[in-house]
Design a protein around this motif. Structure first.
Motif, PDB file in Angstrom:
ATOM      1  N   GLY A 142       0.806  -1.213   0.000  1.00  0.00           N
ATOM      2  CA  GLY A 142       0.000   0.000   0.000  1.00  0.00           C
ATOM      3  C   GLY A 142       0.840   1.265   0.000  1.00  0.00           C
ATOM      4  O   GLY A 142       2.031   1.243   0.302  1.00  0.00           O
ATOM      5  N   PRO A 143       0.229   2.387  -0.336  1.00  0.00           N
ATOM      6  CA  PRO A 143       0.964   3.653  -0.452  1.00  0.00           C
ATOM      7  C   PRO A 143       1.417   4.197   0.888  1.00  0.00           C
ATOM      8  O   PRO A 143       0.908   3.808   1.947  1.00  0.00           O
ATOM      9  N   GLU A 144       2.372   5.098   0.846  1.00  0.00           N
ATOM     10  CA  GLU A 144       2.870   5.763   2.042  1.00  0.00           C
ATOM     11  C   GLU A 144       1.719   6.442   2.774  1.00  0.00           C
ATOM     12  O   GLU A 144       0.876   7.095   2.175  1.00  0.00           O
ATOM     13  N   GLY A 145       1.703   6.263   4.102  1.00  0.00           N
ATOM     14  CA  GLY A 145       0.682   6.911   4.913  1.00  0.00           C
ATOM     15  C   GLY A 145      -0.628   6.164   5.017  1.00  0.00           C
ATOM     16  O   GLY A 145      -1.508   6.568   5.775  1.00  0.00           O
ATOM     17  N   SER A 146      -0.775   5.066   4.269  1.00  0.00           N
ATOM     18  CA  SER A 146      -2.029   4.316   4.319  1.00  0.00           C
ATOM     19  C   SER A 146      -2.073   3.427   5.553  1.00  0.00           C
ATOM     20  O   SER A 146      -1.050   3.019   6.098  1.00  0.00           O
ATOM     21  N   ALA A 147      -3.290   3.130   5.999  1.00  0.00           N
ATOM     22  CA  ALA A 147      -3.469   2.271   7.167  1.00  0.00           C
ATOM     23  C   ALA A 147      -2.944   0.861   6.906  1.00  0.00           C
ATOM     24  O   ALA A 147      -2.330   0.233   7.779  1.00  0.00           O
ATOM     25  N   SER A 148      -3.163   0.358   5.684  1.00  0.00           N
ATOM     26  CA  SER A 148      -2.702  -0.994   5.364  1.00  0.00           C
ATOM     27  C   SER A 148      -1.186  -1.082   5.424  1.00  0.00           C
ATOM     28  O   SER A 148      -0.629  -2.104   5.878  1.00  0.00           O
ATOM     29  N   ARG A 149      -0.492  -0.055   4.978  1.00  0.00           N
ATOM     30  CA  ARG A 149       0.970  -0.073   5.011  1.00  0.00           C
ATOM     31  C   ARG A 149       1.489  -0.127   6.453  1.00  0.00           C
ATOM     32  O   ARG A 149       2.424  -0.876   6.771  1.00  0.00           O
ATOM     33  N   GLU A 150       0.877   0.653   7.325  1.00  0.00           N
ATOM     34  CA  GLU A 150       1.282   0.652   8.732  1.00  0.00           C
ATOM     35  C   GLU A 150       1.074  -0.719   9.359  1.00  0.00           C
ATOM     36  O   GLU A 150       1.906  -1.201  10.126  1.00  0.00           O
ATOM     37  N   LEU A 151      -0.048  -1.357   9.027  1.00  0.00           N
ATOM     38  CA  LEU A 151      -0.312  -2.692   9.555  1.00  0.00           C
ATOM     39  C   LEU A 151       0.670  -3.713   9.000  1.00  0.00           C
ATOM     40  O   LEU A 151       1.137  -4.609   9.727  1.00  0.00           O
ATOM     41  N   TRP A 152       0.985  -3.595   7.717  1.00  0.00           N
ATOM     42  CA  TRP A 152       1.974  -4.473   7.104  1.00  0.00           C
ATOM     43  C   TRP A 152       3.324  -4.371   7.827  1.00  0.00           C
ATOM     44  O   TRP A 152       3.931  -5.382   8.195  1.00  0.00           O
ATOM     45  N   LEU A 153       3.802  -3.153   8.008  1.00  0.00           N
ATOM     46  CA  LEU A 153       5.117  -2.951   8.618  1.00  0.00           C
ATOM     47  C   LEU A 153       5.139  -3.458  10.055  1.00  0.00           C
ATOM     48  O   LEU A 153       6.143  -4.029  10.512  1.00  0.00           O
ATOM     49  N   GLU A 154       4.036  -3.256  10.765  1.00  0.00           N
ATOM     50  CA  GLU A 154       3.958  -3.748  12.142  1.00  0.00           C
ATOM     51  C   GLU A 154       4.016  -5.270  12.183  1.00  0.00           C
ATOM     52  O   GLU A 154       4.722  -5.866  13.011  1.00  0.00           O
ATOM     53  N   LEU A 155       3.279  -5.927  11.279  1.00  0.00           N
ATOM     54  CA  LEU A 155       3.251  -7.385  11.260  1.00  0.00           C
ATOM     55  C   LEU A 155       4.585  -7.967  10.812  1.00  0.00           C
ATOM     56  O   LEU A 155       5.107  -8.920  11.432  1.00  0.00           O
ATOM     57  N   LEU A 156       5.173  -7.425   9.741  1.00  0.00           N
ATOM     58  CA  LEU A 156       6.469  -7.926   9.275  1.00  0.00           C
ATOM     59  C   LEU A 156       7.549  -7.746  10.339  1.00  0.00           C
ATOM     60  O   LEU A 156       8.405  -8.625  10.522  1.00  0.00           O
ATOM     61  N   GLY A 157       7.496  -6.616  11.040  1.00  0.00           N
ATOM     62  CA  GLY A 157       8.471  -6.386  12.102  1.00  0.00           C
ATOM     63  C   GLY A 157       8.373  -7.419  13.207  1.00  0.00           C
ATOM     64  O   GLY A 157       9.391  -7.806  13.803  1.00  0.00           O
TER      65      GLY A 157
END
Length: 432
Positions: free
Chosen positions: A232-247
């Motif tokens: 997902g694009p920068e600043g999107s909710a899906s991107r934040e969730l992705w980064l949190e889960l991958l981390g």
């Protein structure tokens, strides 16, 4: 803009007064405003004042508006001019508590000639083809079918999603809006405050799922290393969730073969045209975007696992969730995953009568809603009150949920006889 300097004489002194006339031409008319200032000080003040930024009336920030008793859009200290709501529904005649009744003084002429008070509800949701808009539309449809009980008109409003709904609420343009339980928690914790936001209820599960190509050999989050994904694009909710889960799984973006940052609308194209191996969505189910992607030889994978469980345990707004078997094509087994709740919020000064009835109609008819719209099947009646509501309840919702002995104190302002009714002057109460 036109400046006119006049000379004013008082007490033997003559002073210049500068008048500035500002004309704003609108599509449907013209508005003219003027102000005066002492010309002897105007130039020096103008030189020292910072240059004002361009003002976009559709994107103004409530922080830029000074609270003033003379501002008709200020209600109990809050800027409030909700979209799609008639002016008579929210502009009070005074700031006193007895002016609550003035919030809902619109009337309708009935077939028998009688006049009855009517009310209005508007729910900001998401894009018209998204789950949030469909949920809001179904709620409003249920309000329509029960209209004679409460006389509340209801309309779903489209938006660009959760982020847009939050911004609109900050601008005083929201009466009701659907967000996520993590937004509710972050607002309560002060991480991302939403001034004026109050809880109403939790709605459906927003479960995280991976949609992967059959030939990708992906069976879990840990298998994503070396794959092509869209987060997902920068600043999107899906991107934040992705980064949190991958981390949580100690996976970085550098561990991927390719990482795309495009809108979720392109996920199906990516799967079908073999640009990506996987994408993830935290959404209500079933969802058409997933069903369409599965037609391109793809399958759904859960995001559950020991490391995901740690993420859930560490965050109060996440919940363990299960996708029932056969929710999607060729999905024969239930899938364990995690996610959050869709959260219905109201603006603090929204009419408590309206919020009360929206809360009540949804809760009382949740079983019927489940039969009519699959997304509601994940809703448990008790969870609507018990889970995901971290902010204080709006006084209308608090009355329905009976949170305390004084939760329904506002009712007294609605128990007066309807002065416009031709009926036998009977009280119009919230219980009718």
């Amino acid at each position: 803009m036109v400046e006119l300097t006049l000379w004013f004489s008082s007490d033997g002194l003559t002073k210049p007064i500068r008048w500035t006339i500002v004309s704003l031409y609108l599509v449907c008319g013209m508005s003219v405003a003027g102000y005066a200032q002492d010309a002897t000080t105007a130039d020096s003040a103008q030189a020292s004042a910072p240059k004002a930024e361009a003002f976009d009336v559709d994107q103004y920030d409530a922080d830029d508006i000074k609270i003033s008793d003379s501002n008709p859009d200020m209600v109990d200290g809050w800027l409030y001019k909700p979209d799609a709501i008639p002016l008579s529904q929210y502009r009070r005649k005074s700031q006193g508590p007895d002016s609550l009744i003035a919030l809902s003084n619109a009337t309708e002429i009935m077939g028998d000639g009688k006049s009855e008070r009517s009310y209005y509800a508007a729910i900001y949701s998401g894009s018209t083809n998204g789950v949030y808009f469909q949920v809001a539309a179904k709620i409003c449809d249920m309000m329509r079918r029960s209209y004679k009980r409460h006389r509340v008109h209801c309309v779903p409003l489209r938006s660009q999603g959760v982020g847009s709904n939050i911004q609109l609420m900050k601008e005083g343009r929201v009466q009701l809006a659907i967000v996520q339980s993590n937004n509710n928690w972050e607002a309560q914790a002060g991480v991302n405050p939403i001034p004026g936001a109050r809880s109403v209820m939790s709605l459906h599960d927003e479960m995280g799922l991976l949609i992967v190509r059959q030939d990708s050999e992906i069976e879990s989050i840990a298998d994503l290393r070396g794959k092509r994904i869209n987060i997902g694009p920068e600043g999107s909710a899906s991107r934040e969730l992705w980064l949190e889960l991958l981390g949580q799984y100690d996976i970085t973006l550098d561990d991927m073969e390719t990482v795309y940052s495009v809108a979720q609308d392109y996920n199906r194209l990516g799967i079908c045209e073999d640009y990506i191996d996987a994408f993830g969505l935290w959404i209500g189910h079933p969802a058409s975007i997933i069903e369409d992607s599965l037609a391109c030889d793809a399958k759904v994978i859960g995001m559950g696992g020991p490391l995901t469980q740690k993420l859930v345990s560490a965050n109060h707004y996440f919940f363990d969730q299960v996708l029932p078997a056969r929710t999607y094509d060729r999905q024969e087994q239930a899938i364990n995953s995690y996610g959050f709740k869709a959260s219905l919020m109201a603006y603090e000064v929204a009419d408590p009568y309206v919020v009360y009835w929206v809360t009540r109609i949804i809760h009382e008819n949740i079983e019927q809603l489940k039969t009519e719209f699959p997304t509601f099947r994940s809703v448990m009646a008790d969870d609507m009150y018990e889970k995901g509501n971290f902010l204080p309840f709006h006084k209308g919702a608090a009355c329905y949920w009976e949170t305390d002995l004084h939760a329904c104190d506002w009712q007294q302002f609605y128990n007066e006889p309807d002065s416009v009714s031709n009926a036998a002057n009977t009280p119009y109460t919230y219980m009718q």
